[in-house]
Design an enzyme around this catalytic site. Structure first.
Site, PDB file in Angstrom:
ATOM      1  N   HIS A  40      -4.985   4.794  -2.531  1.00 47.80           N
ATOM      2  CA  HIS A  40      -6.239   5.522  -2.625  1.00 47.80           C
ATOM      3  C   HIS A  40      -5.920   6.948  -3.044  1.00 47.80           C
ATOM      4  O   HIS A  40      -4.908   7.507  -2.628  1.00 47.80           O
ATOM      5  CB  HIS A  40      -6.956   5.526  -1.271  1.00 47.80           C
ATOM      6  CG  HIS A  40      -7.293   4.152  -0.799  1.00 47.80           C
ATOM      7  ND1 HIS A  40      -7.048   3.710   0.466  1.00 47.80           N
ATOM      8  CD2 HIS A  40      -7.844   3.111  -1.470  1.00 47.80           C
ATOM      9  CE1 HIS A  40      -7.443   2.459   0.582  1.00 47.80           C
ATOM     10  NE2 HIS A  40      -7.923   2.066  -0.585  1.00 47.80           N
ATOM     11  N   TYR A  48       0.842  -1.202   0.000  1.00 42.10           N
ATOM     12  CA  TYR A  48       0.000   0.000   0.000  1.00 42.10           C
ATOM     13  C   TYR A  48       0.875   1.250   0.000  1.00 42.10           C
ATOM     14  O   TYR A  48       1.786   1.381   0.831  1.00 42.10           O
ATOM     15  CB  TYR A  48      -0.901  -0.011   1.245  1.00 42.10           C
ATOM     16  CG  TYR A  48      -1.829   1.166   1.305  1.00 42.10           C
ATOM     17  CD1 TYR A  48      -2.797   1.341   0.317  1.00 42.10           C
ATOM     18  CD2 TYR A  48      -1.746   2.106   2.314  1.00 42.10           C
ATOM     19  CE1 TYR A  48      -3.661   2.432   0.351  1.00 42.10           C
ATOM     20  CE2 TYR A  48      -2.613   3.196   2.359  1.00 42.10           C
ATOM     21  CZ  TYR A  48      -3.554   3.351   1.368  1.00 42.10           C
ATOM     22  OH  TYR A  48      -4.410   4.424   1.404  1.00 42.10           O
TER      23      TYR A  48
HETATM   24  C1  COA Z   1       1.267  13.228  -8.486  1.00 41.34           C
HETATM   25  C2  COA Z   1       2.706  13.685  -8.296  1.00 41.34           C
HETATM   26  C3  COA Z   1       3.372  12.812  -7.244  1.00 41.34           C
HETATM   27  C4  COA Z   1       3.451  13.519  -9.637  1.00 41.34           C
HETATM   28  O1  COA Z   1       4.824  13.863  -9.415  1.00 41.34           O
HETATM   29  P1  COA Z   1       5.775  14.271 -10.629  1.00 41.34           P
HETATM   30  O2  COA Z   1       7.174  14.251 -10.124  1.00 41.34           O
HETATM   31  O3  COA Z   1       5.289  15.522 -11.238  1.00 41.34           O
HETATM   32  O4  COA Z   1       5.544  13.075 -11.623  1.00 41.34           O
HETATM   33  P2  COA Z   1       6.482  12.676 -12.871  1.00 41.34           P
HETATM   34  O5  COA Z   1       7.236  13.877 -13.339  1.00 41.34           O
HETATM   35  O6  COA Z   1       7.277  11.478 -12.536  1.00 41.34           O
HETATM   36  O7  COA Z   1       5.395  12.252 -13.914  1.00 41.34           O
HETATM   37  C5  COA Z   1       4.680  13.255 -14.575  1.00 41.34           C
HETATM   38  C6  COA Z   1       3.409  12.633 -15.077  1.00 41.34           C
HETATM   39  O8  COA Z   1       2.412  12.683 -14.050  1.00 41.34           O
HETATM   40  C7  COA Z   1       1.194  13.177 -14.594  1.00 41.34           C
HETATM   41  N1  COA Z   1       0.999  14.531 -14.104  1.00 41.34           N
HETATM   42  C8  COA Z   1       1.747  15.153 -13.156  1.00 41.34           C
HETATM   43  N2  COA Z   1       1.244  16.373 -12.896  1.00 41.34           N
HETATM   44  C9  COA Z   1       0.174  16.519 -13.692  1.00 41.34           C
HETATM   45  C10 COA Z   1      -0.772  17.565 -13.870  1.00 41.34           C
HETATM   46  N3  COA Z   1      -0.700  18.712 -13.169  1.00 41.34           N
HETATM   47  N4  COA Z   1      -1.774  17.376 -14.745  1.00 41.34           N
HETATM   48  C11 COA Z   1      -1.868  16.238 -15.451  1.00 41.34           C
HETATM   49  N5  COA Z   1      -0.985  15.211 -15.337  1.00 41.34           N
HETATM   50  C12 COA Z   1       0.012  15.348 -14.461  1.00 41.34           C
HETATM   51  C13 COA Z   1       1.371  13.174 -16.115  1.00 41.34           C
HETATM   52  O9  COA Z   1       1.052  11.871 -16.562  1.00 41.34           O
HETATM   53  C14 COA Z   1       2.856  13.429 -16.235  1.00 41.34           C
HETATM   54  O10 COA Z   1       3.393  12.946 -17.417  1.00 41.34           O
HETATM   55  P3  COA Z   1       3.794  14.041 -18.536  1.00 41.34           P
HETATM   56  O11 COA Z   1       4.629  15.077 -17.837  1.00 41.34           O
HETATM   57  O12 COA Z   1       4.536  13.231 -19.537  1.00 41.34           O
HETATM   58  O13 COA Z   1       2.477  14.587 -19.018  1.00 41.34           O
HETATM   59  C15 COA Z   1       2.787  15.177  -7.896  1.00 41.34           C
HETATM   60  O14 COA Z   1       1.917  15.915  -8.736  1.00 41.34           O
HETATM   61  C16 COA Z   1       2.414  15.460  -6.438  1.00 41.34           C
HETATM   62  O15 COA Z   1       3.273  15.417  -5.562  1.00 41.34           O
HETATM   63  N6  COA Z   1       1.151  15.764  -6.176  1.00 41.34           N
HETATM   64  C17 COA Z   1       0.695  16.116  -4.780  1.00 41.34           C
HETATM   65  C18 COA Z   1       0.669  14.904  -3.903  1.00 41.34           C
HETATM   66  C19 COA Z   1      -0.267  13.850  -4.467  1.00 41.34           C
HETATM   67  O16 COA Z   1      -1.372  14.144  -4.882  1.00 41.34           O
HETATM   68  N7  COA Z   1       0.216  12.590  -4.438  1.00 41.34           N
HETATM   69  C20 COA Z   1      -0.549  11.460  -4.885  1.00 41.34           C
HETATM   70  C21 COA Z   1      -1.463  11.032  -3.799  1.00 41.34           C
HETATM   71  S1  COA Z   1      -2.187   9.485  -4.132  1.00 41.34           S
END
Ligand code: COA
Length: 241
Positions: free
Chosen positions: A150, A105
């Site tokens: 989740h 998880y």
């Molecule tokens: C979700 C999260 C972890 C992604 O982290 P990241 O380092 O930006 O992810 P990566 O760079 O490895 O991957 C990027 C991919 O994620 C997705 N993505 C990330 N941000 C996005 C956005 N604002 N809108 C749409 N897709 C998004 C896309 O698929 C993207 O691929 P692309 O850049 O080729 O379009 C980050 O946005 C975050 O920390 N969010 C807040 C915490 C959270 O919600 N965590 C998940 C809880 S379950």
């Protein structure tokens, strides 16, 4: 941690992944992890939880991505027996897998805003998956069969992230979260590993498709009377003042 690291309004910067190191969290990271989680998630956790996930107690896979000495991303995951998961989550694996099968998880996955979309979360998730595929175990049946999590149903960034990385929607969780006193819907996403697989036969797929639509419809129908009541209260207030 530099003060601009936590700002929501920082310009996004492309980080060279070659300059990002991975290391396990330690108890000295508690304060930093707490500050980040408060920024990343709308849910607050008790201090004991932060202590638990940063202590080397063998319970969690707690990995940090570090850039220029600062933590810029974190993944925390826990591998446990299917029987100790919530009832609705026990259905992520086919019934052919015994209840003592192990699943993982994801409790935390987050990246600092200014470092997002540079592949940091992908790096963390790939490291977790790599570890779970090669985890030293006495018997291969002890390997984790699925990684699941989740997510709030309106967290499109995370949903897009997980969908593009091989996670599939397992279930819709109406009113699963309580965020600042408000019930919010969620989804459960799963990625199967080490020969784990979903329970679905063709019939199950149709059932889940229908159940998902029915839950959505029920959600809309439940909210409709509340919206009408709120509207009427507004009108009544205006008439009375
Ligand atoms: C979700 C999260 C972890 C992604 O982290 P990241 O380092 O930006 O992810 P990566 O760079 O490895 O991957 C990027 C991919 O994620 C997705 N993505 C990330 N941000 C996005 C956005 N604002 N809108 C749409 N897709 C998004 C896309 O698929 C993207 O691929 P692309 O850049 O080729 O379009 C980050 O946005 C975050 O920390 N969010 C807040 C915490 C959270 O919600 N965590 C998940 C809880 S379950």
């Amino acid at each position: 941690m530099s003060s601009n690291m936590n700002s929501s309004y920082c310009q996004a910067q492309v980080v060279d992944l070659m300059q990002v190191q991975l290391r396990f969290l330690t108890i000295s990271d508690v304060a930093t992890v707490k500050v980040h989680c408060l920024d990343w998630f709308p849910i607050e956790y008790p201090d004991s939880w932060y202590l638990d996930i940063t202590t080397d107690n063998g319970k969690y896979f707690s990995l940090a991505a570090v850039h220029l000495g600062q933590i810029i991303g974190v993944v925390v995951a826990q591998t446990k027996g299917l029987e100790s998961c919530r009832e609705e989550d026990q259905e992520i694996l086919s019934a052919k897998f015994p209840l003592d099968s192990r699943v993982t998880y994801i409790l935390v996955l987050g990246v600092c805003r200014e470092y997002r979309r540079s592949g940091v979360a992908s790096l963390l998730i790939n490291s977790l998956l790599e570890y779970l595929r090669n985890e030293p175990v006495q018997n291969v049946t002890q390997r984790s069969r699925a990684v699941f999590l989740h997510v709030l149903s309106d967290n499109m960034a995370a949903i897009s992230f997980y969908s593009r990385r091989g996670f599939v929607l397992h279930s819709y969780l109406p009113q699963y979260y309580e965020v600042r006193g408000v019930a919010r819907d969620g989804y459960c996403y799963v990625r199967y590993i080490n020969d784990g697989h979903a329970p679905y036969s063709g019939l199950d797929k149709i059932y889940h498709w229908l159940a998902y639509r029915a839950a959505l419809l029920a959600g809309i129908l439940c909210h409709l009377p509340i919206l009408i009541l709120k509207r009427w209260r507004k009108i009544a207030r205006r008439m009375l003042t």
